[in-house]
Write a protein that holds these residues in place. Structure first.
Motif, PDB file in Angstrom:
ATOM      1  N   VAL A 251       0.896  -1.249  -0.012  1.00  0.00           N
ATOM      2  CA  VAL A 251       0.074   0.089  -0.020  1.00  0.00           C
ATOM      3  C   VAL A 251       0.780   1.453   0.012  1.00  0.00           C
ATOM      4  CG1 VAL A 251      -1.557   1.316   1.428  1.00  0.00           C
ATOM      5  CG2 VAL A 251      -1.885  -1.110   1.036  1.00  0.00           C
ATOM      6  N   VAL A 252       0.703   2.171  -0.986  1.00  0.00           N
ATOM      7  CA  VAL A 252       1.284   3.386  -0.879  1.00  0.00           C
ATOM      8  C   VAL A 252       0.476   4.454  -0.667  1.00  0.00           C
ATOM      9  CG1 VAL A 252       2.861   4.698  -2.607  1.00  0.00           C
ATOM     10  CG2 VAL A 252       2.920   2.378  -2.671  1.00  0.00           C
ATOM     11  N   ALA A 253       0.641   5.436   0.314  1.00  0.00           N
ATOM     12  CA  ALA A 253       0.014   6.643   0.420  1.00  0.00           C
ATOM     13  C   ALA A 253       0.798   7.792  -0.555  1.00  0.00           C
ATOM     14  CB  ALA A 253       0.278   7.112   1.973  1.00  0.00           C
ATOM     15  N   THR A 254       0.014   8.072  -1.462  1.00  0.00           N
ATOM     16  CA  THR A 254       0.434   9.005  -2.456  1.00  0.00           C
ATOM     17  C   THR A 254       0.998  10.409  -1.899  1.00  0.00           C
ATOM     18  OG1 THR A 254       0.083   9.753  -4.798  1.00  0.00           O
ATOM     19  CG2 THR A 254      -1.604  10.074  -3.161  1.00  0.00           C
ATOM     20  N   PRO A 255       1.671  11.099  -2.713  1.00  0.00           N
ATOM     21  CA  PRO A 255       2.101  12.405  -2.175  1.00  0.00           C
ATOM     22  C   PRO A 255       1.135  13.524  -2.421  1.00  0.00           C
ATOM     23  CG  PRO A 255       3.852  11.372  -3.741  1.00  0.00           C
ATOM     24  CD  PRO A 255       2.703  10.519  -3.646  1.00  0.00           C
ATOM     25  N   LEU A 256       1.070  14.490  -1.515  1.00  0.00           N
ATOM     26  CA  LEU A 256      -0.059  15.436  -1.649  1.00  0.00           C
ATOM     27  C   LEU A 256       0.466  16.758  -1.748  1.00  0.00           C
ATOM     28  CD1 LEU A 256      -2.119  13.751   1.414  1.00  0.00           C
ATOM     29  CD2 LEU A 256      -2.759  13.711  -1.102  1.00  0.00           C
ATOM     30  N   HIS A 257      -0.208  17.788  -2.330  1.00  0.00           N
ATOM     31  CA  HIS A 257       0.323  19.056  -2.544  1.00  0.00           C
ATOM     32  C   HIS A 257       0.607  19.805  -1.244  1.00  0.00           C
ATOM     33  CE1 HIS A 257       0.599  23.106  -4.072  1.00  0.00           C
ATOM     34  NE2 HIS A 257       0.304  22.775  -5.394  1.00  0.00           N
ATOM     35  N   PRO A 258       1.775  20.405  -1.012  1.00  0.00           N
ATOM     36  CA  PRO A 258       2.188  20.990   0.223  1.00  0.00           C
ATOM     37  C   PRO A 258       1.184  22.152   0.305  1.00  0.00           C
ATOM     38  CG  PRO A 258       4.163  20.802  -1.329  1.00  0.00           C
ATOM     39  CD  PRO A 258       2.739  20.216  -1.937  1.00  0.00           C
ATOM     40  N   GLN A 297      10.401  12.877  -1.925  1.00  0.00           N
ATOM     41  CA  GLN A 297      10.392  14.154  -2.181  1.00  0.00           C
ATOM     42  C   GLN A 297       9.803  14.762  -3.524  1.00  0.00           C
ATOM     43  OE1 GLN A 297      11.512  16.384   0.276  1.00  0.00           O
ATOM     44  NE2 GLN A 297      11.652  14.468   1.577  1.00  0.00           N
ATOM     45  N   VAL A 298       8.791  15.495  -3.501  1.00  0.00           N
ATOM     46  CA  VAL A 298       8.258  16.095  -4.383  1.00  0.00           C
ATOM     47  C   VAL A 298       7.799  17.446  -4.497  1.00  0.00           C
ATOM     48  CG1 VAL A 298       6.109  15.068  -3.774  1.00  0.00           C
ATOM     49  CG2 VAL A 298       6.409  15.680  -6.520  1.00  0.00           C
ATOM     50  N   GLY A 299       8.101  18.395  -5.380  1.00  0.00           N
ATOM     51  CA  GLY A 299       7.594  19.819  -5.082  1.00  0.00           C
ATOM     52  C   GLY A 299       6.272  20.156  -5.878  1.00  0.00           C
ATOM     53  N   GLU A 300       5.806  21.341  -5.630  1.00  0.00           N
ATOM     54  CA  GLU A 300       4.676  21.766  -5.964  1.00  0.00           C
ATOM     55  C   GLU A 300       4.381  21.747  -7.478  1.00  0.00           C
ATOM     56  OE1 GLU A 300       3.648  25.712  -4.432  1.00  0.00           O
ATOM     57  OE2 GLU A 300       3.843  25.124  -2.277  1.00  0.00           O
ATOM     58  N   THR A 301       5.426  21.768  -8.214  1.00  0.00           N
ATOM     59  CA  THR A 301       5.332  21.843  -9.802  1.00  0.00           C
ATOM     60  C   THR A 301       4.705  20.479 -10.348  1.00  0.00           C
ATOM     61  OG1 THR A 301       7.679  21.408 -10.018  1.00  0.00           O
ATOM     62  CG2 THR A 301       6.818  23.903  -9.930  1.00  0.00           C
ATOM     63  N   ALA A 302       5.146  19.412  -9.298  1.00  0.00           N
ATOM     64  CA  ALA A 302       4.651  18.116  -9.758  1.00  0.00           C
ATOM     65  C   ALA A 302       3.330  17.658  -9.781  1.00  0.00           C
ATOM     66  CB  ALA A 302       5.214  17.049  -9.159  1.00  0.00           C
ATOM     67  N   PHE A 303       2.411  18.811  -9.225  1.00  0.00           N
ATOM     68  CA  PHE A 303       0.912  18.603  -9.103  1.00  0.00           C
ATOM     69  C   PHE A 303       0.240  19.291 -10.240  1.00  0.00           C
ATOM     70  CE2 PHE A 303       2.805  17.375  -4.983  1.00  0.00           C
ATOM     71  CZ  PHE A 303       2.219  16.493  -4.552  1.00  0.00           C
ATOM     72  N   VAL A 304      -0.827  18.699 -10.454  1.00  0.00           N
ATOM     73  CA  VAL A 304      -1.939  19.367 -11.269  1.00  0.00           C
ATOM     74  C   VAL A 304      -2.945  19.805 -10.554  1.00  0.00           C
ATOM     75  CG1 VAL A 304      -3.602  18.888 -13.025  1.00  0.00           C
ATOM     76  CG2 VAL A 304      -1.363  17.597 -13.206  1.00  0.00           C
ATOM     77  N   ASP A 305      -3.040  19.294  -9.215  1.00  0.00           N
ATOM     78  CA  ASP A 305      -4.173  19.930  -8.219  1.00  0.00           C
ATOM     79  C   ASP A 305      -3.768  19.164  -6.867  1.00  0.00           C
ATOM     80  OD1 ASP A 305      -5.147  17.111  -7.987  1.00  0.00           O
ATOM     81  OD2 ASP A 305      -6.543  17.621  -9.664  1.00  0.00           O
ATOM     82  N   ALA A 306      -4.785  19.297  -6.202  1.00  0.00           N
ATOM     83  CA  ALA A 306      -4.351  18.822  -4.583  1.00  0.00           C
ATOM     84  C   ALA A 306      -3.353  17.304  -4.406  1.00  0.00           C
ATOM     85  CB  ALA A 306      -5.397  19.055  -3.646  1.00  0.00           C
ATOM     86  N   ILE A 307      -4.238  16.704  -5.394  1.00  0.00           N
ATOM     87  CA  ILE A 307      -3.905  15.131  -5.102  1.00  0.00           C
ATOM     88  C   ILE A 307      -3.018  14.553  -6.247  1.00  0.00           C
ATOM     89  CG2 ILE A 307      -5.365  14.690  -3.254  1.00  0.00           C
ATOM     90  CD1 ILE A 307      -7.481  13.375  -5.172  1.00  0.00           C
ATOM     91  N   HIS A 308      -3.205  15.029  -7.448  1.00  0.00           N
ATOM     92  CA  HIS A 308      -2.895  14.458  -8.778  1.00  0.00           C
ATOM     93  C   HIS A 308      -1.608  14.893  -9.255  1.00  0.00           C
ATOM     94  CE1 HIS A 308      -7.481  13.316  -8.689  1.00  0.00           C
ATOM     95  NE2 HIS A 308      -6.876  12.443  -9.041  1.00  0.00           N
ATOM     96  N   LEU A 309      -0.873  14.090  -9.579  1.00  0.00           N
ATOM     97  CA  LEU A 309       0.470  14.100 -10.223  1.00  0.00           C
ATOM     98  C   LEU A 309       0.167  14.241 -11.563  1.00  0.00           C
ATOM     99  CD1 LEU A 309       2.563  11.973  -8.150  1.00  0.00           C
ATOM    100  CD2 LEU A 309       2.596  14.146  -7.818  1.00  0.00           C
ATOM    101  N   ARG A 310       1.153  15.193 -12.299  1.00  0.00           N
ATOM    102  CA  ARG A 310       1.262  15.387 -13.790  1.00  0.00           C
ATOM    103  C   ARG A 310       2.122  13.923 -14.270  1.00  0.00           C
ATOM    104  NH1 ARG A 310       1.755  19.833 -15.038  1.00  0.00           N
ATOM    105  NH2 ARG A 310       1.733  20.806 -13.002  1.00  0.00           N
TER     106      ARG A 310
END
Length: 337
Positions: A251-258, A297-310
């Motif tokens: 189980v992986v808890a996905t990264p979330l937007h800072p 480690q993932v920065g804000e630019t990786a996110f499309v919205d609060a929970i989805h990564l590009r």
């Protein structure tokens, strides 16, 4: 002499249904079927025909349609969950980095955890070559499970459509809802072509759903609801099943937007409770948990919205996901024991 009036005799049953009535009833029925068939065939001819509404969720129903048209080839890794599992996993990267792994992304958008478990059980029963399971989750998946039905769709109908290669047309009749059909018909062609930037219905060969854009939108998701014990009970049921069958679960808890975390969980209580509940649940079965929100480690630019990564960020995350999976050789040993 007083006489008693005799009651009028009732006409024989069906006498009112004369030939003309039956003819017009038949004409009406035939006309309705003709209009329905014309609508379906017309939408199909223009590329605007949505999938049958098994779940009445366009993206979930489109996934079933994709699975029907692209049968999985003996997958040994099943990916399950909601949209974060669908969009944050790159099967090609994982196949390249973990030799011998053959992924099937069986995640559907918009699912609560109990619904994701329902889908997982269905796929495990059908895809008998699966040796291990990866579930990618976020805290929104673990809220409100007690308020929704776990059954996202009817398993028998989904079996017939996806695996039995039953009629592609009968489900349109059984699940016919004109408003939903016409509403989805307005967008589905563009979504399938990837022209709806933040809501594409594009699948790669593994069933992943890339969000391939350089742009971002607003955080979109607000304050999450409270965690629901029903969700964790569903996860435990899946973990216990896999333990009995000798199939590892990760189980992986996905990264979330800072920024989302700062606005909606400033003191960190929600995510700490989420991590604790996941660990307590999985400890009972020995399943593996990786909290990528705290350990990756993932920065804000990786996110499309609060929970989805590009997609570029999802591909990078998939390199680390591949390293977290049980090696194919070790899985075989566990299953023989």
């Amino acid at each position: 002499m007083q006489t008693t009036a005799q009651p009028h005799a009732s006409p024989p049953a069906g006498a009112a249904m004369g030939p003309a009535y039956l003819i017009w009833m038949g004409v009406g029925l035939f006309g309705s079927l003709a209009l329905f068939a014309g609508l379906i065939l017309g939408l199909r001819a223009t590329g605007n025909l949505p999938p049958p509404a098994f779940s009445n969720s366009l993206c979930a129903d489109e996934k079933l349609s994709f699975m029907r048209e692209h049968p999985a080839q003996a997958p040994n890794l099943l990916v399950v969950g909601s949209s974060v599992a669908w969009r944050h996993f790159d099967g090609q990267t994982v196949a390249d980095k973990a030799p011998g792994v053959r992924p099937l992304n069986g995640a559907f958008c918009g699912l609560r955890a109990n619904q994701a478990v329902y889908v997982a059980n269905w796929l495990l029963d059908r895809e008998t070559t699966v040796e291990q399971v990866l579930m990618i989750v976020d805290p929104l998946d673990f809220a409100g499970c007690s308020t929704v039905a776990a059954a996202v769709f009817d398993r028998r109908d989904a079996d017939a459509y996806v695996y039995g290669q039953g009629s592609a047309w009968l489900p349109y009749m059984r699940y016919f809802t004109p408003g939903s059909l016409l509403r989805n018909a307005r967008t589905v062609k563009a979504q399938r072509a990837g022209q709806v930037e933040f809501d594409p219905l594009v699948f790669n060969r593994y069933g992943d759903g890339p969000l391939d854009t350089r742009n971002s939108r607003a955080l979109l998701y607000g304050q999450p609801d409270a965690l629901d014990p029903t969700c964790f009970a569903a996860l435990d049921s899946l973990a216990q099943r896999l333990k009995r069958e000798g199939r590892p679960l990760t189980v992986v808890a996905t990264p979330l937007h800072p920024q989302w975390k700062a606005e909606h969980d400033g003191d960190g209580r929600l995510l700490a409770a989420f991590d604790s509940a996941l660990r307590q649940t999985l400890d009972r079965s020995g399943a593996q948990l990786w909290n990528a929100d705290t350990e990756y480690q993932v920065g804000e630019t990786a996110f499309v919205d609060a929970i989805h990564l590009r997609w570029s960020a999802a591909q990078a995350l998939s390199v680390d996901l591949a390293a977290r999976l049980a090696p194919v050789a070790e899985v075989a040993v566990v299953q023989r024991q």
